[in-house]
Design an enzyme around this catalytic site. Structure first.
Site, PDB file in Angstrom:
ATOM      1  N   LYS A   1      55.495  86.407 114.088  1.00  0.00           N
ATOM      2  CA  LYS A   1      55.574  86.363 112.714  1.00  0.00           C
ATOM      3  C   LYS A   1      55.366  87.560 111.882  1.00  0.00           C
ATOM      4  CE  LYS A   1      51.891  82.509 112.115  1.00  0.00           C
ATOM      5  NZ  LYS A   1      50.715  82.022 112.113  1.00  0.00           N
TER       6      LYS A   1
ATOM      7  N   HIS B   1      47.036  71.262 113.059  1.00  0.00           N
ATOM      8  CA  HIS B   1      47.248  72.282 111.929  1.00  0.00           C
ATOM      9  C   HIS B   1      45.581  71.811 111.638  1.00  0.00           C
ATOM     10  CE1 HIS B   1      47.684  75.264 107.920  1.00  0.00           C
ATOM     11  NE2 HIS B   1      46.567  74.210 108.035  1.00  0.00           N
TER      12      HIS B   1
ATOM     13  N   ARG C   1      42.905  80.322  97.421  1.00  0.00           N
ATOM     14  CA  ARG C   1      43.706  79.726  96.297  1.00  0.00           C
ATOM     15  C   ARG C   1      43.233  78.193  96.279  1.00  0.00           C
ATOM     16  NH1 ARG C   1      47.548  77.698  98.186  1.00  0.00           N
ATOM     17  NH2 ARG C   1      48.335  79.130  99.253  1.00  0.00           N
TER      18      ARG C   1
HETATM   19  P1  ADP Z   1      51.913  80.467 105.873  1.00  0.00           P
HETATM   20  O1  ADP Z   1      51.722  81.298 105.321  1.00  0.00           O
HETATM   21  O2  ADP Z   1      54.078  80.790 106.563  1.00  0.00           O
HETATM   22  O3  ADP Z   1      52.675  79.480 105.833  1.00  0.00           O
HETATM   23  P2  ADP Z   1      50.932  80.665 108.706  1.00  0.00           P
HETATM   24  O4  ADP Z   1      50.204  81.373 109.585  1.00  0.00           O
HETATM   25  O5  ADP Z   1      49.855  79.339 107.608  1.00  0.00           O
HETATM   26  O6  ADP Z   1      52.150  80.581 107.710  1.00  0.00           O
HETATM   27  O7  ADP Z   1      51.383  79.134 110.241  1.00  0.00           O
HETATM   28  C1  ADP Z   1      52.365  77.919 109.547  1.00  0.00           C
HETATM   29  C2  ADP Z   1      52.604  76.187 110.316  1.00  0.00           C
HETATM   30  O8  ADP Z   1      53.239  77.320 111.284  1.00  0.00           O
HETATM   31  C3  ADP Z   1      50.756  76.663 111.123  1.00  0.00           C
HETATM   32  O9  ADP Z   1      50.608  75.170 110.545  1.00  0.00           O
HETATM   33  C4  ADP Z   1      51.997  76.285 112.275  1.00  0.00           C
HETATM   34  O10 ADP Z   1      52.694  74.212 112.076  1.00  0.00           O
HETATM   35  C5  ADP Z   1      52.791  76.615 112.736  1.00  0.00           C
HETATM   36  N1  ADP Z   1      52.089  77.819 113.744  1.00  0.00           N
HETATM   37  C6  ADP Z   1      51.849  78.865 113.253  1.00  0.00           C
HETATM   38  N2  ADP Z   1      51.252  79.836 114.004  1.00  0.00           N
HETATM   39  C7  ADP Z   1      51.565  79.247 115.130  1.00  0.00           C
HETATM   40  C8  ADP Z   1      51.150  80.217 116.501  1.00  0.00           C
HETATM   41  N3  ADP Z   1      50.859  80.364 116.886  1.00  0.00           N
HETATM   42  N4  ADP Z   1      51.205  78.787 117.118  1.00  0.00           N
HETATM   43  C9  ADP Z   1      52.200  77.380 117.057  1.00  0.00           C
HETATM   44  N5  ADP Z   1      52.544  76.907 115.783  1.00  0.00           N
HETATM   45  C10 ADP Z   1      52.258  77.467 115.138  1.00  0.00           C
END
Ligand code: ADP
Length: 514
Positions: free
Chosen positions: A166, A216, A300
């Protein structure tokens, strides 16, 4: 729940956004007797938010970085129009701590959290560190950004594949890459780094364990400047396409009262750790055993806030304004008792049959659903040209019902009433998602849409046939009336050519989609 808002204070708000969220904010302002100032780019001169605001000013050409992302120009308009405050909506400058600080420097109230809280949550790796220190469970992974590929691989082996690479500065589902096995790691790491660099101008990458059957689930929070932080229930957002939410519901099918209370308390702890004020959302990932882990905090208003409004009866924008005005939240946690079930579907100008290609263009016909417990947060109107420069979401359709089964039927009904002509939308596809057995059962995770992509793409849609039949019936009715009119005028129009032309036009109407 009587508001104890401070009198005076904010009387005019500039909305530093566009589309449905700008319209939604204007609506609450009008109810509160607050004057509104819209800003627009060249592509949005005729937009709905421009028409609805009390005043509107051009801030630049169509590309967002030359208009909606130009904080200085926006602050300049606020000063010239004597606005008291700026509401940033979501996206654009809403999570930009420097912009929030510039507003304060210019003597404007920024309707959002203090810049320090935004900063603490803005970089994901920093937020993870802060949260771990505050005893908030975080997804297992590297403690911060990794130095290089070798270090990244060491962490991946330690936490075990699959892992998620990420972007430390990430957002909007960008710069994320799942790696299932060690042999794919090198290539994935290189791609993740370069994607991250081009999306955010920052190539720092970190690792998380890819959770098993992840869901989520997020908690809506509200904090005032007087030491009260409350949680307003959860939203289940696992119906996602490329890590972007498509359908959201509350309550979550996997969260019971006890889990909700625990998640709420952890979310409050997360917010208090950064002295949070205002509306915010703590996002969690829930694994197959219903363990939950902090993912990030959005500082936000969220796109999906209407479903929380449906179940709590609260207007979140109104409370944002009240808290920004120095008001205190007049409830205790026990006063917040969400009722029933709400679901929201995001309506996009895009073509699911062509890999969800955006479909900007002129809306030639528009009928928006309504009826009992249906809400459409739209940002467009008939005759408006959806610009190609921004997110193609044209509306959010949400419904409320006493329980989940009825809410699904209601949303299905409401989607069926949608009529958009001139551009392609995902409305029919959304109905297929709602009809899918996985969604109906409530047993779905964030891979649901990807796993069922083929089924969702090929299931025939009876609504289309229904539309064609309705169009044919409407045409027959019109033809009968015309015939009666012509008979009255002593003419006989019933020639085979006339019938054929009629049938053709009835068929062509079958392409209207709902
Ligand atoms: P962004 O800020 O880019 O939206 P997030 O960290 O909120 O990224 O993650 C977005 C989505 O990606 C999550 O809702 C989930 O579906 C998937 N995701 C993120 N991290 C993980 C993880 N460690 N394991 C499984 N799915 C993940």
């Amino acid at each position: 729940m009587i508001a104890a808002s401070r009198k005076g204070g904010i009387r005019k708000i500039l909305i530093a956004n566009r589309g449905e969220i700008a319209v939604r904010i204007i609506r609450t302002c009008r109810e509160l007797g607050i004057a509104t100032v819209a800003v627009y780019s060249d592509a949005d001169r005729p937009a709905l938010h421009v028409r609805m605001a009390d005043e509107a000013y051009r801030i630049g050409p169509a590309p967002a970085r030359e208009s909606y992302l130009c904080g200085d120009r926006i602050i300049d308009v606020a000063r010239k129009t004597s606005a008291d405050a700026i509401h940033p909506g979501y996206g654009f400058l809403s999570e930009n701590a420097a912009f929030a600080a510039s507003c304060a420097d210019a003597g404007l109230v920024f309707i959002g959290p203090p810049p320090a809280a935004m900063e603490a949550m803005g970089i994901k790796t920093r937020a993870r560190e802060r949260m771990a220190a505050a005893q908030v469970p975080v997804v297992p992974g590297s403690p911060g950004p990794v130095a290089d590929e070798a270090e990244a691989l060491r962490f991946a082996r330690e936490i075990g594949f699959p892992v998620m690479l990420k972007a430390a500065a990430g957002g909007g589902g960008k710069g994320m890459r799942r790696v299932d096995r060690e042999s794919d790691f090198q290539a994935a790491f290189g791609t993740a780094r370069s994607e991250t660099k081009s999306a955010f101008g920052d190539d720092r990458v970190y690792l998380e364990k890819y959770l098993d059957e992840p869901r989520h689930v997020e908690i809506q929070l509200f904090a005032d400047g007087h030491g009260h932080t409350l949680w307003l229930g959860e939203r289940e957002c696992s119906v996602q396409r490329r890590h972007q939410k498509v359908i959201e519901e509350t309550p979550s099918p996997v969260v019971d009262a006890e889990m909700r209370r625990r998640m709420g308390e952890v979310a409050v702890r997360a917010a208090q750790a950064v002295s949070y004020v205002g509306a915010g959302t703590v996002e969690f990932l829930v694994d197959a055993r219903r363990n939950f882990y902090f993912l990030e905090m959005n500082t936000r208003l969220q796109v999906e806030h209407p479903i929380t409004e449906w179940c709590t009866g609260l207007d979140l924008v109104r409370w944002q304004i009240d808290v920004a005005n120095g008001g205190a939240l007049p409830w205790t946690q026990e006063d917040v008792r969400p009722r029933g079930h709400a679901i929201e579907a995001r309506v996009y100008a895009e073509d699911p049959a062509r890999n969800y290609l955006p479909s900007p263009g002129r809306i030639q016909q528009l009928r928006v659903p309504s009826g009992p417990w249906v809400r459409d947060d739209g940002g467009v109107y008939c005759g408006f040209t959806v610009p190609m420069h921004y997110d193609p979401m044209i509306s959010k359709l949400s419904v409320w019902a006493p329980d989940r089964a009825q809410a699904i039927e209601r949303l299905r009904r409401a989607l069926g009433e949608y009529l958009v002509r001139g551009i392609t939308t995902n409305v029919r596809w959304l109905r297929r998602v709602l009809d899918h057995a996985d969604f109906r059962s409530g047993r779905y995770d964030t891979d649901f849409l990807a796993r069922r992509a083929d089924e969702l793409a090929t299931v025939p849609d009876p609504a289309l046939e229904e539309t064609a039949l309705l169009a044919a019936a409407a045409h027959a009715f019109a033809r009968d009336e015309e015939r009666a009119r012509q008979l009255a005028a002593h003419r006989t129009p019933d020639s085979p050519a006339w019938k054929l032309a009629g049938r053709r036009s009835a068929l062509s109407r079958g392409s209207w989609h709902r």
